[in-house]
Write a protein that holds these residues in place. Structure first.
Motif, PDB file in Angstrom:
ATOM      1  N   LEU A   1      12.026   2.869 -11.064  1.00 12.39           N
ATOM      2  CA  LEU A   1      11.109   4.010 -10.898  1.00 12.39           C
ATOM      3  C   LEU A   1      10.866   4.290  -9.412  1.00 12.39           C
ATOM      4  O   LEU A   1      10.816   5.436  -8.982  1.00 12.39           O
ATOM      5  CB  LEU A   1       9.768   3.712 -11.591  1.00 12.39           C
ATOM      6  CG  LEU A   1       8.768   4.863 -11.578  1.00 12.39           C
ATOM      7  CD1 LEU A   1       9.180   5.957 -12.556  1.00 12.39           C
ATOM      8  CD2 LEU A   1       7.354   4.366 -11.923  1.00 12.39           C
ATOM      9  N   TYR A   2      10.700   3.234  -8.632  1.00 14.55           N
ATOM     10  CA  TYR A   2      10.386   3.394  -7.212  1.00 14.55           C
ATOM     11  C   TYR A   2      11.636   3.697  -6.373  1.00 14.55           C
ATOM     12  O   TYR A   2      11.521   4.034  -5.205  1.00 14.55           O
ATOM     13  CB  TYR A   2       9.677   2.136  -6.678  1.00 14.55           C
ATOM     14  CG  TYR A   2       8.213   2.010  -7.079  1.00 14.55           C
ATOM     15  CD1 TYR A   2       7.721   2.550  -8.259  1.00 14.55           C
ATOM     16  CD2 TYR A   2       7.305   1.345  -6.249  1.00 14.55           C
ATOM     17  CE1 TYR A   2       6.389   2.426  -8.618  1.00 14.55           C
ATOM     18  CE2 TYR A   2       5.962   1.220  -6.599  1.00 14.55           C
ATOM     19  CZ  TYR A   2       5.512   1.759  -7.797  1.00 14.55           C
ATOM     20  OH  TYR A   2       4.190   1.632  -8.144  1.00 14.55           O
ATOM     21  N   HIS A   3      12.830   3.503  -6.960  1.00 13.32           N
ATOM     22  CA  HIS A   3      14.071   3.807  -6.234  1.00 13.32           C
ATOM     23  C   HIS A   3      14.726   5.038  -6.848  1.00 13.32           C
ATOM     24  O   HIS A   3      15.881   4.980  -7.318  1.00 13.32           O
ATOM     25  CB  HIS A   3      15.036   2.617  -6.272  1.00 13.32           C
ATOM     26  CG  HIS A   3      14.631   1.484  -5.373  1.00 13.32           C
ATOM     27  ND1 HIS A   3      13.845   0.442  -5.787  1.00 13.32           N
ATOM     28  CD2 HIS A   3      14.904   1.231  -4.056  1.00 13.32           C
ATOM     29  CE1 HIS A   3      13.659  -0.399  -4.781  1.00 13.32           C
ATOM     30  NE2 HIS A   3      14.289   0.057  -3.713  1.00 13.32           N
TER      31      HIS A   3
ATOM     32  N   ALA B   1      17.691   4.529 -15.390  1.00 13.46           N
ATOM     33  CA  ALA B   1      16.464   4.925 -16.097  1.00 13.46           C
ATOM     34  C   ALA B   1      15.504   3.740 -16.214  1.00 13.46           C
ATOM     35  O   ALA B   1      15.910   2.662 -16.662  1.00 13.46           O
ATOM     36  CB  ALA B   1      16.823   5.444 -17.480  1.00 13.46           C
ATOM     37  N   PRO B   2      14.235   3.927 -15.830  1.00 12.24           N
ATOM     38  CA  PRO B   2      13.247   2.856 -16.041  1.00 12.24           C
ATOM     39  C   PRO B   2      12.936   2.710 -17.529  1.00 12.24           C
ATOM     40  O   PRO B   2      13.025   3.679 -18.287  1.00 12.24           O
ATOM     41  CB  PRO B   2      11.995   3.359 -15.303  1.00 12.24           C
ATOM     42  CG  PRO B   2      12.371   4.615 -14.623  1.00 12.24           C
ATOM     43  CD  PRO B   2      13.640   5.124 -15.215  1.00 12.24           C
TER      44      PRO B   2
ATOM     45  N   TYR C   1       7.449 -10.116 -17.292  1.00 11.21           N
ATOM     46  CA  TYR C   1       6.815  -9.707 -16.030  1.00 11.21           C
ATOM     47  C   TYR C   1       7.854  -9.482 -14.923  1.00 11.21           C
ATOM     48  O   TYR C   1       7.832  -8.469 -14.228  1.00 11.21           O
ATOM     49  CB  TYR C   1       5.787 -10.763 -15.587  1.00 11.21           C
ATOM     50  CG  TYR C   1       5.625 -10.884 -14.089  1.00 11.21           C
ATOM     51  CD1 TYR C   1       4.867  -9.945 -13.364  1.00 11.21           C
ATOM     52  CD2 TYR C   1       6.230 -11.928 -13.378  1.00 11.21           C
ATOM     53  CE1 TYR C   1       4.743 -10.054 -11.972  1.00 11.21           C
ATOM     54  CE2 TYR C   1       6.105 -12.032 -12.003  1.00 11.21           C
ATOM     55  CZ  TYR C   1       5.370 -11.092 -11.303  1.00 11.21           C
ATOM     56  OH  TYR C   1       5.265 -11.187  -9.942  1.00 11.21           O
ATOM     57  N   TYR C   2       8.789 -10.469 -14.752  1.00 13.22           N
ATOM     58  CA  TYR C   2       9.714 -10.403 -13.615  1.00 13.22           C
ATOM     59  C   TYR C   2      10.937  -9.517 -13.928  1.00 13.22           C
ATOM     60  O   TYR C   2      11.156  -8.499 -13.265  1.00 13.22           O
ATOM     61  CB  TYR C   2      10.144 -11.820 -13.211  1.00 13.22           C
ATOM     62  CG  TYR C   2      11.288 -11.846 -12.221  1.00 13.22           C
ATOM     63  CD1 TYR C   2      11.106 -11.408 -10.909  1.00 13.22           C
ATOM     64  CD2 TYR C   2      12.567 -12.277 -12.597  1.00 13.22           C
ATOM     65  CE1 TYR C   2      12.162 -11.396 -10.005  1.00 13.22           C
ATOM     66  CE2 TYR C   2      13.623 -12.265 -11.701  1.00 13.22           C
ATOM     67  CZ  TYR C   2      13.415 -11.823 -10.410  1.00 13.22           C
ATOM     68  OH  TYR C   2      14.460 -11.800  -9.522  1.00 13.22           O
TER      69      TYR C   2
ATOM     70  N   SER D   1       8.668  -5.759 -13.595  1.00 10.11           N
ATOM     71  CA  SER D   1       8.951  -5.631 -12.153  1.00 10.11           C
ATOM     72  C   SER D   1      10.323  -4.991 -11.921  1.00 10.11           C
ATOM     73  O   SER D   1      10.446  -4.066 -11.106  1.00 10.11           O
ATOM     74  CB  SER D   1       8.903  -7.002 -11.477  1.00 10.11           C
ATOM     75  OG  SER D   1       7.599  -7.527 -11.562  1.00 10.11           O
ATOM     76  N   ASN D   2      11.335  -5.486 -12.632  1.00 11.83           N
ATOM     77  CA  ASN D   2      12.694  -5.069 -12.279  1.00 11.83           C
ATOM     78  C   ASN D   2      13.390  -4.160 -13.291  1.00 11.83           C
ATOM     79  O   ASN D   2      14.470  -3.634 -13.008  1.00 11.83           O
ATOM     80  CB  ASN D   2      13.533  -6.317 -11.959  1.00 11.83           C
ATOM     81  CG  ASN D   2      13.027  -6.957 -10.671  1.00 11.83           C
ATOM     82  OD1 ASN D   2      12.832  -6.254  -9.666  1.00 11.83           O
ATOM     83  ND2 ASN D   2      12.746  -8.237 -10.709  1.00 11.83           N
TER      84      ASN D   2
END
Ligand code: ADP
Ligand code: G6P
Length: 483
Positions: free
Chosen positions: A96-98, A103-104, A84-85, A89-90
């Motif tokens: 993806l959001y940055h 690559a996500p 999860y973390y 999340s990371n």
């Protein structure tokens, strides 16, 4: 069953982390990052509860009070920390959001853990919130909580604030679970973002990915009787007055002078302060500094760069790689250019207390913020708030939320190394008069738009869903882009 608190903040992290010492005892340490910096002074003034993870795996501690805040821990197992973390999340959402700087990674197992842990946070919030309370959910780790909480407790007012950017649809569309994420966020009454562009990216995603009518700042939910969700920008800030006050203290000023002496009294001190994260552009900054030395535009001994890099997400692959790259680069610069008693780059891979940070800000002639993408960047605002003497120059990436507000900084595109070098030289040679003029304008902005105002504006908008759009007035901020 309802709980006792009229205001509940839900964030992945508590304001303090549990640290297990070598002798088996535990202690508490301030958690890293801008979210805690911003929310801690807000919650210290409120009689609310803060739900979050204590930073280590295993059974959560009992609720406790720390730094003037009621803390309610949520537990994560070792697998959940990983999936999860560190994972979803990371390893998925953060890149993806940055702007997909790295690559996500998409793993269904990580997503399942994200759903499970979000349920746990939603349940904890449902248990703590009083009848009709306000629950304020924070950041990308908990995007499903608003919907999960609304199902459990339709009596609550639910706000969500995203501390990091919200990506353009063309990038967000990669996410296999994009519809579920949007639906999770739309459980809130108000969804807040750092910049107007983030809010419009979100509204566009609602239209494109789940075909919802989203006009101006409102999304209408036909399946929920036409309930409306507002999306708007609320640029976050810092406790500017507290930092100003600290920087004026004689002991902090003495410490700032001592730092300069210990650096060998160079004419110019440059400073970078970041979590060790690939979004921060630390390698770009080091490259510019190295080239300025090799070009002879700055001399060893004349200028020293202090790079403070807080350890962060140390088991995530891209962070391990970044640390290696930064350390190799610093080693190469120092190996090539250092002379006895003159070290061009001081690299400090530690976390420091607030007082030491204030002294560092006061000691620095030039603050370098070169993020490749950053929701806000509070370090830029902290530097400005500390400079009560109206000295010092801020070199600031265009790709930060802070750039919308601190138009008097020297703006840079950190990818443009030549432009970055010119900006650094310009900052070093700026006349005291010009520096003071710029700093005065930026200080006014940060003083007037501090974190208390941010929280009050958000919470007020949450109480009054029909109110006018609360987006930041950018006309007064101005913006200067380096040629
Ligand atoms: P992010 O939230 O991505 O880490 P911000 O710049 O918004 O970035 O916030 C970082 C916060 O962490 C700031 O309050 C800054 O002062 C603090 N910080 C960063 N590095 C350190 C450090 N080495 N020691 C102590 N505090 C730090
Ligand atoms: C950023 C994020 C926060 C996060 C912080 C520190 O500020 O927006 O949500 O808490 O970085 O990162 P970490 O992974 O250590 O919590």
């Amino acid at each position: 069953m309802a709980g006792d608190y009229d205001l509940v903040v839900v964030a992945n992290r508590l304001p303090v982390d549990r640290v297990e010492e070598a002798d088996g005892t535990t202690s508490w340490r301030r958690s890293p990052g801008g979210l805690v910096t911003a929310l801690e002074p807000v919650m210290q003034r409120e009689d609310g509860a803060w739900i979050g993870w204590a930073g280590t795996h295993g059974e959560p501690p009992e609720p406790f009070d720390a730094v003037g805040v009621r803390c309610v821990p949520v537990g994560l197992s070792a697998d959940e920390v990983e999936d999860y973390y560190e994972g979803f999340s990371n390893g998925t959402l953060w890149p993806l959001y940055h702007d997909v700087i790295v690559a996500p990674t998409y793993h269904r197992r990580w997503w399942e853990a994200y759903v499970r842990v979000n349920e746990r946070f939603a349940q904890a919030a449902a248990e703590q919130a009083a009848e009709g309370a306000t629950v304020w959910v924070q950041d990308y780790q908990l995007q499903l909580v608003p919907r999960m909480l609304r199902r459990r407790r339709p009596d609550l007012r639910i706000g969500f604030f995203n501390h990091i950017p919200f990506p353009p649809f063309e990038i967000f569309a990669q996410l296999p679970w994009r519809g579920a994420i949007l639906d999770g966020l739309l459980g809130a009454d108000l969804v807040g973002f750092q910049r107007p562009a983030d809010a419009s990216n979100f509204l566009r995603a609602c239209r494109r990915a789940i075909a919802l009518p989203a006009r101006q700042s409102l999304v209408r939910l036909p399946d929920e009787g036409g309930r409306q969700v507002r999306a708007a920008s609320f640029p976050i800030s810092i406790d500017a007055a507290a930092l100003d006050e600290m920087a004026r203290r004689e002991d902090i000023q003495e410490r700032a002078r001592e730092i300069r002496r210990d650096l060998g009294d160079p004419q110019y001190v440059l400073l970078g302060v970041d979590r060790l994260d690939y979004t921060k552009g630390i390698l770009h900054r080091l490259k510019a500094f190295e080239e300025l030395l090799s070009d002879g535009r700055i001399q060893v001994g004349e200028a020293a760069l202090v790079q403070v890099a807080t350890p962060s997400r140390e088991r995530v692959e891209q962070y391990v790689q970044l640390r290696q790259d930064v350390e190799v680069t610093v080693g190469r610069i120092n190996g090539t250019y250092a002379e006895i008693g003159k070290t061009p780059v001081q690299y400090l891979h530690h976390s420091y207390g607030r007082e030491e940070m204030a002294a560092l800000f006061l000691a620095a002639d030039v603050m370098l913020v070169t993020s490749l993408r950053d929701g806000m960047n509070l370090v830029a605002k902290e530097y400005v708030a500390s400079r009560y003497d109206e000295r010092g120059a801020l070199v600031l990436s265009e790709f930060t939320g802070a750039a919308d507000e601190l138009g008097q900084a020297i703006m840079v595109n950190p990818h443009d190394i030549d432009g970055l070098k010119d900006a650094v030289v310009r900052a070093l040679h700026m006349s005291p008069r010009e520096a003071a003029r710029r700093m005065r304008a930026m200080r006014r902005r940060v003083r007037e738009h501090d974190v208390q105002r941010w929280a009050a504006t958000f919470l007020e908008a949450l109480e009054r869903p029909g109110a006018e759009n609360t987006e930041i007035d950018l006309t007064s901020a101005g913006s200067e882009v380096a040629p």
